[in-house]
Design an enzyme around this catalytic site. Structure first.
Site, PDB file in Angstrom:
ATOM      1  CD  GLU A 293      10.203  -0.091  -2.688  1.00  0.00           C
ATOM      2  OE1 GLU A 293      10.279  -1.273  -3.108  1.00  0.00           O
ATOM      3  OE2 GLU A 293       9.120   0.512  -2.574  1.00  0.00           O
TER       4      GLU A 293
ATOM      5  CG  ASP B 114       9.981  -7.772   3.854  1.00  0.00           C
ATOM      6  OD1 ASP B 114       9.286  -7.671   4.888  1.00  0.00           O
ATOM      7  OD2 ASP B 114       9.593  -8.333   2.827  1.00  0.00           O
TER       8      ASP B 114
ATOM      9  CG  ASP C 120       1.136   2.903  -1.201  1.00  0.00           C
ATOM     10  OD1 ASP C 120       0.261   2.209  -1.756  1.00  0.00           O
ATOM     11  OD2 ASP C 120       1.697   3.862  -1.764  1.00  0.00           O
TER      12      ASP C 120
END
Length: 476
Positions: A296, A323, A344
Protein backbone atom coordinates in the site's frame (compact mmCIF):
# COMPACT_ATOMS: atom_id res chain seq x y z
CA UNK A 1 5.90 27.29 -5.38
CA UNK A 2 4.07 26.26 -2.23
CA UNK A 3 0.76 27.39 -3.69
CA UNK A 4 1.52 25.65 -6.99
CA UNK A 5 2.27 22.38 -5.19
CA UNK A 6 -0.89 22.65 -3.12
CA UNK A 7 -2.97 23.43 -6.20
CA UNK A 8 -2.27 19.93 -7.49
CA UNK A 9 -3.50 18.45 -4.21
CA UNK A 10 -6.63 20.62 -4.28
CA UNK A 11 -7.49 19.55 -7.83
CA UNK A 12 -6.63 15.85 -7.35
CA UNK A 13 -9.95 14.73 -5.77
CA UNK A 14 -11.76 16.04 -8.83
CA UNK A 15 -9.40 15.63 -11.78
CA UNK A 16 -6.71 13.26 -10.51
CA UNK A 17 -2.97 13.93 -10.40
CA UNK A 18 -1.96 12.74 -13.85
CA UNK A 19 0.48 14.47 -16.19
CA UNK A 20 -2.50 16.18 -17.87
CA UNK A 21 -3.56 17.87 -14.65
CA UNK A 22 -0.03 18.99 -13.84
CA UNK A 23 0.39 20.18 -17.41
CA UNK A 24 -2.65 22.43 -16.99
CA UNK A 25 -1.54 23.67 -13.57
CA UNK A 26 1.99 24.54 -14.68
CA UNK A 27 0.74 26.25 -17.85
CA UNK A 28 -1.68 28.52 -15.97
CA UNK A 29 0.94 29.42 -13.35
CA UNK A 30 3.54 30.25 -16.01
CA UNK A 31 1.12 32.43 -17.98
CA UNK A 32 0.00 34.22 -14.79
CA UNK A 33 3.59 34.87 -13.71
CA UNK A 34 4.59 36.15 -17.15
CA UNK A 35 1.70 38.64 -17.13
CA UNK A 36 2.60 39.65 -13.58
CA UNK A 37 6.22 40.27 -14.58
CA UNK A 38 5.05 42.51 -17.41
CA UNK A 39 2.65 44.53 -15.26
CA UNK A 40 5.11 44.83 -12.37
CA UNK A 41 7.82 46.09 -14.69
CA UNK A 42 5.57 48.76 -16.15
CA UNK A 43 4.30 49.91 -12.75
CA UNK A 44 7.88 50.29 -11.53
CA UNK A 45 8.57 53.07 -14.02
CA UNK A 46 6.57 55.74 -12.19
CA UNK A 47 7.59 56.61 -8.61
CA UNK A 48 8.24 53.12 -7.18
CA UNK A 49 7.93 52.84 -3.40
CA UNK A 50 8.18 50.21 -0.71
CA UNK A 51 4.63 51.03 0.28
CA UNK A 52 3.35 50.10 -3.17
CA UNK A 53 5.32 46.85 -3.03
CA UNK A 54 3.71 46.03 0.29
CA UNK A 55 0.30 46.63 -1.30
CA UNK A 56 1.14 43.99 -3.92
CA UNK A 57 1.76 41.43 -1.18
CA UNK A 58 -1.36 42.50 0.67
CA UNK A 59 -3.42 42.18 -2.51
CA UNK A 60 -1.93 38.74 -3.21
CA UNK A 61 -2.90 37.59 0.29
CA UNK A 62 -6.45 38.87 -0.17
CA UNK A 63 -6.69 37.23 -3.61
CA UNK A 64 -5.50 33.90 -2.15
CA UNK A 65 -8.18 33.87 0.55
CA UNK A 66 -11.05 32.76 -1.79
CA UNK A 67 -9.02 29.64 -2.66
CA UNK A 68 -9.49 28.44 0.92
CA UNK A 69 -13.08 29.56 1.25
CA UNK A 70 -14.59 28.50 -2.08
CA UNK A 71 -12.35 25.83 -3.65
CA UNK A 72 -14.69 22.90 -2.93
CA UNK A 73 -17.76 24.80 -4.09
CA UNK A 74 -16.06 25.95 -7.29
CA UNK A 75 -14.51 22.58 -8.09
CA UNK A 76 -17.78 20.71 -7.53
CA UNK A 77 -19.45 22.89 -10.16
CA UNK A 78 -16.55 22.77 -12.61
CA UNK A 79 -16.31 18.98 -12.26
CA UNK A 80 -20.01 18.60 -13.02
CA UNK A 81 -19.53 20.61 -16.22
CA UNK A 82 -16.04 19.56 -17.38
CA UNK A 83 -14.86 16.05 -16.52
CA UNK A 84 -11.98 15.92 -19.00
CA UNK A 85 -8.93 16.37 -16.68
CA UNK A 86 -7.06 18.49 -19.24
CA UNK A 87 -9.64 21.24 -19.61
CA UNK A 88 -11.10 20.88 -16.15
CA UNK A 89 -7.70 21.44 -14.56
CA UNK A 90 -7.01 24.49 -16.74
CA UNK A 91 -10.37 26.11 -15.97
CA UNK A 92 -10.12 25.33 -12.25
CA UNK A 93 -6.54 26.54 -11.93
CA UNK A 94 -7.37 29.72 -13.82
CA UNK A 95 -10.39 30.49 -11.65
CA UNK A 96 -8.67 29.83 -8.33
CA UNK A 97 -5.00 30.66 -8.83
CA UNK A 98 -4.56 33.01 -11.81
CA UNK A 99 -5.17 36.32 -10.00
CA UNK A 100 -3.00 35.77 -6.88
CA UNK A 101 -0.21 34.30 -9.02
CA UNK A 102 -0.31 37.29 -11.38
CA UNK A 103 -0.07 39.71 -8.44
CA UNK A 104 2.85 37.74 -6.96
CA UNK A 105 4.57 37.90 -10.34
CA UNK A 106 4.52 41.70 -10.10
CA UNK A 107 6.76 41.65 -7.03
CA UNK A 108 10.09 40.64 -8.62
CA UNK A 109 10.43 43.30 -11.34
CA UNK A 110 9.11 45.97 -8.98
CA UNK A 111 11.65 44.94 -6.32
CA UNK A 112 14.50 45.17 -8.83
CA UNK A 113 13.52 48.75 -9.61
CA UNK A 114 13.52 49.63 -5.89
CA UNK A 115 16.96 48.12 -5.35
CA UNK A 116 18.71 49.59 -8.38
CA UNK A 117 19.95 53.14 -7.79
CA UNK A 118 22.71 53.13 -10.40
CA UNK A 119 22.69 51.32 -13.73
CA UNK A 120 26.08 49.73 -13.15
CA UNK A 121 24.67 47.76 -10.20
CA UNK A 122 21.54 46.56 -12.02
CA UNK A 123 23.01 43.16 -12.90
CA UNK A 124 24.25 42.66 -9.34
CA UNK A 125 20.92 43.43 -7.73
CA UNK A 126 18.96 41.45 -10.32
CA UNK A 127 21.15 38.40 -9.72
CA UNK A 128 20.85 38.87 -5.95
CA UNK A 129 17.07 39.14 -6.17
CA UNK A 130 16.79 36.07 -8.40
CA UNK A 131 19.02 34.14 -5.98
CA UNK A 132 16.87 35.05 -3.00
CA UNK A 133 13.65 34.38 -4.93
CA UNK A 134 14.75 31.01 -6.30
CA UNK A 135 16.29 29.88 -3.02
CA UNK A 136 13.12 30.88 -1.21
CA UNK A 137 11.03 28.93 -3.73
CA UNK A 138 13.19 25.85 -3.18
CA UNK A 139 12.89 26.21 0.60
CA UNK A 140 9.11 26.66 0.33
CA UNK A 141 8.83 23.63 -1.93
CA UNK A 142 10.79 21.39 0.44
CA UNK A 143 9.02 22.70 3.53
CA UNK A 144 5.58 22.20 1.98
CA UNK A 145 6.10 18.84 0.24
CA UNK A 146 8.33 17.18 2.86
CA UNK A 147 6.91 18.47 6.13
CA UNK A 148 3.82 20.70 6.18
CA UNK A 149 1.61 18.27 4.25
CA UNK A 150 2.42 15.59 6.82
CA UNK A 151 1.02 17.58 9.73
CA UNK A 152 -1.42 20.16 8.39
CA UNK A 153 -4.43 20.21 6.13
CA UNK A 154 -4.09 22.06 2.84
CA UNK A 155 -6.38 24.88 3.97
CA UNK A 156 -4.30 25.36 7.10
CA UNK A 157 -1.11 25.66 5.03
CA UNK A 158 -2.79 28.20 2.77
CA UNK A 159 -3.89 30.23 5.79
CA UNK A 160 -0.31 30.25 7.02
CA UNK A 161 0.89 31.49 3.61
CA UNK A 162 -1.78 34.20 3.66
CA UNK A 163 -0.79 35.18 7.18
CA UNK A 164 2.90 35.41 6.26
CA UNK A 165 2.06 37.59 3.24
CA UNK A 166 0.00 39.89 5.44
CA UNK A 167 2.80 40.09 7.99
CA UNK A 168 5.48 40.92 5.40
CA UNK A 169 3.29 43.52 3.72
CA UNK A 170 2.50 45.21 7.04
CA UNK A 171 6.16 45.25 8.05
CA UNK A 172 6.97 46.84 4.69
CA UNK A 173 4.31 49.48 5.30
CA UNK A 174 5.76 50.31 8.71
CA UNK A 175 9.25 50.58 7.27
CA UNK A 176 8.18 52.63 4.28
CA UNK A 177 5.43 54.80 5.70
CA UNK A 178 6.23 54.73 9.43
CA UNK A 179 2.64 53.87 10.19
CA UNK A 180 0.25 50.94 10.41
CA UNK A 181 -3.46 50.73 10.98
CA UNK A 182 -4.15 49.78 14.61
CA UNK A 183 -6.55 47.08 13.48
CA UNK A 184 -3.83 45.38 11.44
CA UNK A 185 -2.05 43.76 14.38
CA UNK A 186 -5.07 41.93 15.81
CA UNK A 187 -6.14 41.00 12.25
CA UNK A 188 -2.72 39.44 11.66
CA UNK A 189 -2.92 37.49 14.90
CA UNK A 190 -6.36 36.16 13.97
CA UNK A 191 -5.14 35.05 10.57
CA UNK A 192 -2.13 33.28 12.04
CA UNK A 193 -4.30 31.46 14.55
CA UNK A 194 -6.65 30.44 11.73
CA UNK A 195 -3.64 29.25 9.80
CA UNK A 196 -2.74 26.82 12.55
CA UNK A 197 -6.20 25.67 13.51
CA UNK A 198 -8.06 25.69 10.18
CA UNK A 199 -11.81 25.47 9.97
CA UNK A 200 -14.02 22.93 11.73
CA UNK A 201 -15.57 20.28 9.51
CA UNK A 202 -19.33 20.11 9.56
CA UNK A 203 -19.74 16.74 7.84
CA UNK A 204 -21.30 13.94 9.88
CA UNK A 205 -18.83 11.15 9.10
CA UNK A 206 -16.71 8.83 11.22
CA UNK A 207 -13.35 9.95 9.91
CA UNK A 208 -11.95 12.16 7.18
CA UNK A 209 -8.40 13.14 6.35
CA UNK A 210 -6.24 14.27 3.47
CA UNK A 211 -3.30 11.97 3.07
CA UNK A 212 -0.28 12.43 0.84
CA UNK A 213 -2.21 10.88 -2.06
CA UNK A 214 -5.93 11.25 -1.61
CA UNK A 215 -8.91 12.29 0.50
CA UNK A 216 -9.91 9.43 2.79
CA UNK A 217 -13.46 9.27 4.10
CA UNK A 218 -14.85 6.60 6.44
CA UNK A 219 -18.62 6.50 6.87
CA UNK A 220 -21.41 4.20 8.00
CA UNK A 221 -24.74 3.42 6.38
CA UNK A 222 -27.28 0.62 6.64
CA UNK A 223 -25.20 -1.55 8.95
CA UNK A 224 -21.96 -1.23 6.99
CA UNK A 225 -18.78 0.80 7.44
CA UNK A 226 -17.11 1.94 4.22
CA UNK A 227 -14.09 3.81 2.95
CA UNK A 228 -13.87 5.99 -0.14
CA UNK A 229 -11.12 8.14 -1.60
CA UNK A 230 -12.98 11.33 -2.50
CA UNK A 231 -15.80 13.51 -1.26
CA UNK A 232 -18.10 12.91 -4.19
CA UNK A 233 -18.50 10.75 -7.30
CA UNK A 234 -16.27 8.12 -5.74
CA UNK A 235 -16.89 4.37 -5.53
CA UNK A 236 -16.52 2.54 -2.24
CA UNK A 237 -13.03 1.14 -1.78
CA UNK A 238 -13.85 -1.09 1.19
CA UNK A 239 -16.93 -2.01 3.20
CA UNK A 240 -17.38 -4.26 6.23
CA UNK A 241 -20.53 -5.48 7.91
CA UNK A 242 -20.86 -4.14 11.45
CA UNK A 243 -22.82 -7.23 12.45
CA UNK A 244 -20.65 -9.90 10.79
CA UNK A 245 -17.04 -8.88 10.12
CA UNK A 246 -16.32 -12.08 8.18
CA UNK A 247 -19.02 -11.38 5.60
CA UNK A 248 -17.68 -9.78 2.40
CA UNK A 249 -19.94 -6.85 1.56
CA UNK A 250 -18.65 -5.79 -1.86
CA UNK A 251 -19.10 -8.30 -4.67
CA UNK A 252 -15.71 -7.74 -6.26
CA UNK A 253 -13.96 -9.12 -3.16
CA UNK A 254 -16.01 -12.31 -3.51
CA UNK A 255 -15.06 -12.47 -7.19
CA UNK A 256 -11.38 -12.01 -6.33
CA UNK A 257 -11.61 -15.15 -4.18
CA UNK A 258 -12.60 -16.93 -7.39
CA UNK A 259 -8.82 -17.06 -7.93
CA UNK A 260 -8.84 -19.95 -5.44
CA UNK A 261 -10.84 -22.00 -7.94
CA UNK A 262 -7.76 -21.92 -10.19
CA UNK A 263 -5.30 -22.79 -7.40
CA UNK A 264 -6.85 -23.80 -4.13
CA UNK A 265 -4.00 -23.73 -1.58
CA UNK A 266 -1.72 -20.68 -1.99
CA UNK A 267 1.14 -20.35 0.49
CA UNK A 268 2.83 -17.22 -0.84
CA UNK A 269 0.44 -14.37 -1.59
CA UNK A 270 1.03 -10.86 -2.95
CA UNK A 271 -1.71 -8.22 -2.68
CA UNK A 272 -1.15 -4.81 -4.28
CA UNK A 273 -3.60 -2.33 -2.77
CA UNK A 274 -4.70 -2.76 0.85
CA UNK A 275 -7.74 -0.50 1.19
CA UNK A 276 -9.45 -1.54 4.41
CA UNK A 277 -7.47 -4.80 4.56
CA UNK A 278 -10.44 -7.01 3.68
CA UNK A 279 -8.64 -9.31 1.26
CA UNK A 280 -5.46 -9.91 3.31
CA UNK A 281 -7.57 -10.47 6.43
CA UNK A 282 -9.82 -12.98 4.66
CA UNK A 283 -6.94 -14.87 3.06
CA UNK A 284 -5.11 -14.95 6.38
CA UNK A 285 -8.15 -16.59 7.97
CA UNK A 286 -8.42 -19.11 5.14
CA UNK A 287 -4.69 -19.91 4.99
CA UNK A 288 -3.13 -19.18 8.40
CA UNK A 289 0.23 -20.68 7.36
CA UNK A 290 0.50 -18.64 4.15
CA UNK A 291 2.98 -15.77 3.85
CA UNK A 292 1.08 -12.66 2.74
CA UNK A 293 2.75 -9.50 1.43
CA UNK A 294 0.33 -6.55 1.31
CA UNK A 295 1.49 -3.45 -0.59
CA UNK A 296 0.00 0.00 0.00
CA UNK A 297 1.54 3.29 -1.11
CA UNK A 298 -0.43 5.43 1.34
CA UNK A 299 0.47 5.03 5.03
CA UNK A 300 -2.71 6.87 5.98
CA UNK A 301 -4.80 4.13 4.35
CA UNK A 302 -3.03 1.51 6.45
CA UNK A 303 -3.61 3.54 9.60
CA UNK A 304 -7.32 3.92 8.78
CA UNK A 305 -7.61 0.20 7.95
CA UNK A 306 -6.16 -0.72 11.34
CA UNK A 307 -8.28 1.73 13.31
CA UNK A 308 -11.65 1.44 11.58
CA UNK A 309 -11.64 -1.91 9.74
CA UNK A 310 -9.89 -4.26 12.20
CA UNK A 311 -6.96 -4.82 9.88
CA UNK A 312 -4.19 -6.52 11.88
CA UNK A 313 -0.85 -7.00 10.14
CA UNK A 314 1.56 -9.37 11.79
CA UNK A 315 1.60 -13.12 12.13
CA UNK A 316 1.46 -14.04 8.45
CA UNK A 317 0.66 -10.57 7.00
CA UNK A 318 3.52 -8.16 6.23
CA UNK A 319 2.66 -4.67 5.00
CA UNK A 320 5.02 -2.74 2.72
CA UNK A 321 4.43 1.00 2.42
CA UNK A 322 5.49 1.69 -1.15
CA UNK A 323 4.32 1.94 -4.73
CA UNK A 324 3.13 -1.42 -6.06
CA UNK A 325 5.23 -1.26 -9.19
CA UNK A 326 8.35 -0.35 -7.25
CA UNK A 327 7.76 -3.33 -4.98
CA UNK A 328 7.31 -5.70 -7.94
CA UNK A 329 10.57 -4.53 -9.50
CA UNK A 330 12.38 -5.08 -6.22
CA UNK A 331 10.70 -8.45 -5.81
CA UNK A 332 12.10 -9.54 -9.17
CA UNK A 333 15.61 -8.53 -8.11
CA UNK A 334 15.27 -10.27 -4.75
CA UNK A 335 13.79 -13.39 -6.30
CA UNK A 336 10.42 -13.21 -4.53
CA UNK A 337 7.89 -15.61 -6.08
CA UNK A 338 4.18 -16.00 -5.32
CA UNK A 339 1.54 -18.58 -6.14
CA UNK A 340 -1.27 -16.01 -5.82
CA UNK A 341 -1.08 -12.34 -6.86
CA UNK A 342 -4.03 -9.97 -6.39
CA UNK A 343 -4.01 -6.56 -8.14
CA UNK A 344 -6.41 -4.26 -6.30
CA UNK A 345 -4.79 -0.81 -6.42
CA UNK A 346 -7.19 2.09 -7.00
CA UNK A 347 -7.13 5.79 -6.35
CA UNK A 348 -10.28 7.94 -6.26
CA UNK A 349 -10.48 7.82 -10.05
CA UNK A 350 -9.28 4.45 -11.37
CA UNK A 351 -6.27 2.17 -11.41
CA UNK A 352 -3.04 4.26 -11.49
CA UNK A 353 -1.80 4.45 -15.08
CA UNK A 354 1.59 2.88 -14.42
CA UNK A 355 -0.16 -0.22 -13.00
CA UNK A 356 -2.11 -0.82 -16.21
CA UNK A 357 0.64 -1.23 -18.78
CA UNK A 358 2.00 -4.23 -20.60
CA UNK A 359 5.43 -3.67 -19.05
CA UNK A 360 3.98 -3.77 -15.54
CA UNK A 361 2.04 -6.97 -16.21
CA UNK A 362 5.18 -8.56 -17.65
CA UNK A 363 6.99 -7.65 -14.44
CA UNK A 364 4.16 -9.13 -12.35
CA UNK A 365 4.30 -12.31 -14.44
CA UNK A 366 7.94 -12.76 -13.46
CA UNK A 367 6.94 -12.91 -9.79
CA UNK A 368 4.36 -15.69 -10.26
CA UNK A 369 5.41 -19.26 -9.58
CA UNK A 370 4.68 -22.03 -12.11
CA UNK A 371 1.03 -22.89 -11.63
CA UNK A 372 0.48 -19.58 -9.84
CA UNK A 373 -2.63 -17.43 -10.26
CA UNK A 374 -3.23 -13.73 -10.92
CA UNK A 375 -6.47 -11.90 -10.11
CA UNK A 376 -7.02 -8.29 -11.17
CA UNK A 377 -9.87 -6.05 -10.04
CA UNK A 378 -11.07 -3.61 -12.74
CA UNK A 379 -14.34 -2.03 -13.89
CA UNK A 380 -16.91 -3.78 -16.05
CA UNK A 381 -18.20 -0.58 -17.71
CA UNK A 382 -14.97 1.37 -18.17
CA UNK A 383 -14.33 2.90 -21.59
CA UNK A 384 -10.86 1.54 -21.01
CA UNK A 385 -12.33 -1.97 -21.10
CA UNK A 386 -11.08 -2.90 -24.59
CA UNK A 387 -7.58 -1.53 -24.02
CA UNK A 388 -7.26 -3.31 -20.68
CA UNK A 389 -8.46 -6.59 -22.15
CA UNK A 390 -6.01 -6.66 -25.06
CA UNK A 391 -3.21 -5.61 -22.72
CA UNK A 392 -3.83 -8.50 -20.31
CA UNK A 393 -4.30 -10.87 -23.23
CA UNK A 394 -0.98 -9.77 -24.78
CA UNK A 395 0.86 -10.84 -21.61
CA UNK A 396 -1.12 -13.79 -20.23
CA UNK A 397 -3.10 -15.07 -23.16
CA UNK A 398 -6.57 -16.47 -22.49
CA UNK A 399 -8.19 -15.53 -19.16
CA UNK A 400 -11.42 -15.94 -17.23
CA UNK A 401 -13.51 -12.78 -17.28
CA UNK A 402 -15.89 -12.39 -14.31
CA UNK A 403 -18.43 -9.57 -14.39
CA UNK A 404 -21.03 -8.66 -11.83
CA UNK A 405 -21.23 -4.85 -11.66
CA UNK A 406 -17.45 -4.96 -11.19
CA UNK A 407 -15.01 -7.01 -13.24
CA UNK A 408 -12.32 -9.45 -12.15
CA UNK A 409 -9.78 -10.97 -14.52
CA UNK A 410 -8.36 -14.40 -13.56
CA UNK A 411 -5.29 -15.96 -15.16
CA UNK A 412 -2.96 -18.86 -14.47
CA UNK A 413 0.74 -18.95 -15.23
CA UNK A 414 0.69 -22.27 -17.08
CA UNK A 415 -2.68 -21.87 -18.81
CA UNK A 416 -6.30 -21.82 -17.72
CA UNK A 417 -7.80 -24.90 -16.09
CA UNK A 418 -10.95 -26.29 -17.63
CA UNK A 419 -14.39 -25.63 -16.16
CA UNK A 420 -14.38 -29.21 -14.90
CA UNK A 421 -11.35 -28.37 -12.75
CA UNK A 422 -13.01 -25.10 -11.67
CA UNK A 423 -16.10 -27.05 -10.56
CA UNK A 424 -14.01 -29.58 -8.65
CA UNK A 425 -12.04 -26.88 -6.81
CA UNK A 426 -15.11 -24.76 -6.09
CA UNK A 427 -16.96 -27.73 -4.59
CA UNK A 428 -13.99 -28.50 -2.36
CA UNK A 429 -13.82 -24.87 -1.14
CA UNK A 430 -17.52 -24.17 -0.85
CA UNK A 431 -17.90 -24.90 2.87
CA UNK A 432 -14.85 -22.77 3.74
CA UNK A 433 -15.93 -19.80 1.63
CA UNK A 434 -19.57 -19.72 2.76
CA UNK A 435 -18.36 -18.23 6.03
CA UNK A 436 -17.39 -15.12 4.02
CA UNK A 437 -20.59 -15.01 1.96
CA UNK A 438 -19.05 -16.65 -1.12
CA UNK A 439 -21.05 -19.48 -2.64
CA UNK A 440 -20.06 -21.54 -5.67
CA UNK A 441 -23.64 -21.47 -6.96
CA UNK A 442 -23.31 -17.69 -7.37
CA UNK A 443 -19.65 -17.32 -8.28
CA UNK A 444 -19.03 -20.22 -10.66
CA UNK A 445 -21.55 -19.12 -13.36
CA UNK A 446 -19.63 -15.83 -13.67
CA UNK A 447 -16.61 -17.62 -15.16
CA UNK A 448 -16.38 -16.88 -18.88
CA UNK A 449 -13.67 -16.88 -21.53
CA UNK A 450 -15.78 -15.03 -24.10
CA UNK A 451 -13.85 -12.21 -25.79
CA UNK A 452 -16.40 -9.42 -25.52
CA UNK A 453 -13.93 -6.64 -26.34
CA UNK A 454 -12.53 -5.10 -29.48
CA UNK A 455 -9.16 -6.51 -30.46
CA UNK A 456 -8.11 -3.71 -32.81
CA UNK A 457 -7.34 -1.19 -30.06
CA UNK A 458 -3.90 -0.24 -28.80
CA UNK A 459 -2.19 -2.13 -26.01
CA UNK A 460 -1.43 0.07 -23.00
CA UNK A 461 2.29 0.60 -22.53
CA UNK A 462 4.57 2.80 -20.48
CA UNK A 463 4.85 5.05 -23.52
CA UNK A 464 1.11 5.00 -24.24
CA UNK A 465 -1.15 4.87 -21.21
CA UNK A 466 -3.52 7.87 -21.22
CA UNK A 467 -5.91 5.93 -19.03
CA UNK A 468 -7.71 8.89 -17.47
CA UNK A 469 -8.53 10.34 -20.88
CA UNK A 470 -9.50 7.02 -22.44
CA UNK A 471 -12.00 6.51 -19.63
CA UNK A 472 -13.73 9.74 -20.63
CA UNK A 473 -13.97 9.10 -24.35
CA UNK A 474 -16.97 7.54 -25.98
CA UNK A 475 -14.92 6.07 -28.79
CA UNK A 476 -11.38 4.84 -29.43
Amino acid sequence: MSIELLSGRILAPYFGSSIYVWGGVITVFMVALSIGYLIGGRLSIKEPSLRNLSLFLLSAAIATTPIVIMNEFALDHIFSLIQDPRYGSVVSTTLLFFLPTTILGMVSPYSVRLLVKEHKYSGHYTGLLFFVSTFGSAAGTIMTSFYLVLYLEINSILWIIIGISFAISLIAMVYGAKMMNKAAAPMLCILLVLGVSGFADAETIIHKERSLYRDITVYEEEGTRCMKFSRRFSPRQTCVSLNNRDHLVINYTKMMLGALYLGSNPQKILIIGVGGGTLPTTLSSLFPTAEIHAIEIDPAVIKVAKKYFDFKPGKNITVFEEDGRVFVRRAIRKGYKYDLVLLDAFDHEYIPEHLLTKEFLEEVKKTILPGGVLAANTWATSRLYDHESVTYESVFGKFYNLKYVSRVILMKQDGLPSMDVIKKNSDALDDKLKRFGVEASWLRPLFSTKRDWRTDVRVLTDQYSPSNLLNLRSGN
